[in-house]
Write an enzyme that holds these catalytic residues in place. Structure first.
Site, short mmCIF file in Angstrom:
data_model
loop_
_atom_site.label_atom_id
_atom_site.label_comp_id
_atom_site.label_asym_id
_atom_site.label_seq_id
_atom_site.Cartn_x
_atom_site.Cartn_y
_atom_site.Cartn_z
N CYS A 196 5.80 -29.23 -26.53
CA CYS A 196 6.04 -28.42 -25.56
C CYS A 196 6.69 -28.79 -24.28
O CYS A 196 6.76 -30.35 -24.41
CB CYS A 196 4.87 -27.37 -25.26
N CYS A 225 10.05 -25.38 -26.13
CA CYS A 225 10.91 -26.53 -25.57
C CYS A 225 12.52 -26.37 -25.93
O CYS A 225 13.20 -27.00 -25.22
CB CYS A 225 10.33 -27.78 -25.89
N CYS A 259 14.41 -30.44 -27.74
CA CYS A 259 13.74 -31.00 -28.65
C CYS A 259 14.85 -31.65 -29.54
O CYS A 259 15.65 -30.81 -29.93
CB CYS A 259 12.80 -30.29 -29.27
#
Length: 137
Positions: A14, A88, A92
């Site tokens: 996250c 996120c 990512c």
């Protein structure tokens, strides 16, 4: 005793690695009985784990007080079999051949323990489903 099977590795990601990913990693560690390697990280790690997340997990007997938010690295993603993202977005890294899941969960940042409890309980249910999917023979 030699074994051909390697433990699956799960990475929870996250933004701040201070709430959702920490709770998920703690649940997976606790509930998998050592059968799954667990990591967590954040694209912009916070200075500390969310105190409300620590309190909510303490209520279920899991201690997050010593955890420290960690920065997401490309290596962590490469070394993981399953990457679970939690808000996120495009920060990512993506690698072909990995199993990706995006868990849409409310962000516990800035909320009290009362608001974090339902998020914690939803994470537990998702982690139990994840364990079932990873440990099927």
């Amino acid at each position: 005793m030699s074994t051909e099977t390697k433990k699956p590795t799960v990475l929870f990601v996250c933004v701040h690695n201070a709430g959702r990913s920490q709770m998920a990693a703690a649940y997976l560690t606790s509930l998998s009985g050592g059968e799954i390697e667990v990591r967590s990280a954040g694209s912009q790690p916070a200075d500390q784990v969310n105190p409300a997340a620590v309190a909510a997990m303490a209520e279920v007997g899991i201690d997050l007080s010593a955890e420290i938010p960690k920065v997401l690295t490309t290596e962590a993603v490469q070394e993981s079999d399953v990457v679970i993202t939690m808000g996120c977005g495009d920060t990512c890294p993506f690698f072909p051949g990995k199993r990706y899941e995006d868990w849409v969960l409310e962000d516990p940042a800035g909320q009290g323990v009362e608001a974090v409890r339902p998020i914690r309980d939803e994470i537990k249910a998702r982690v139990q489903d994840l364990i079932a999917s990873l440990t099927k023979q």
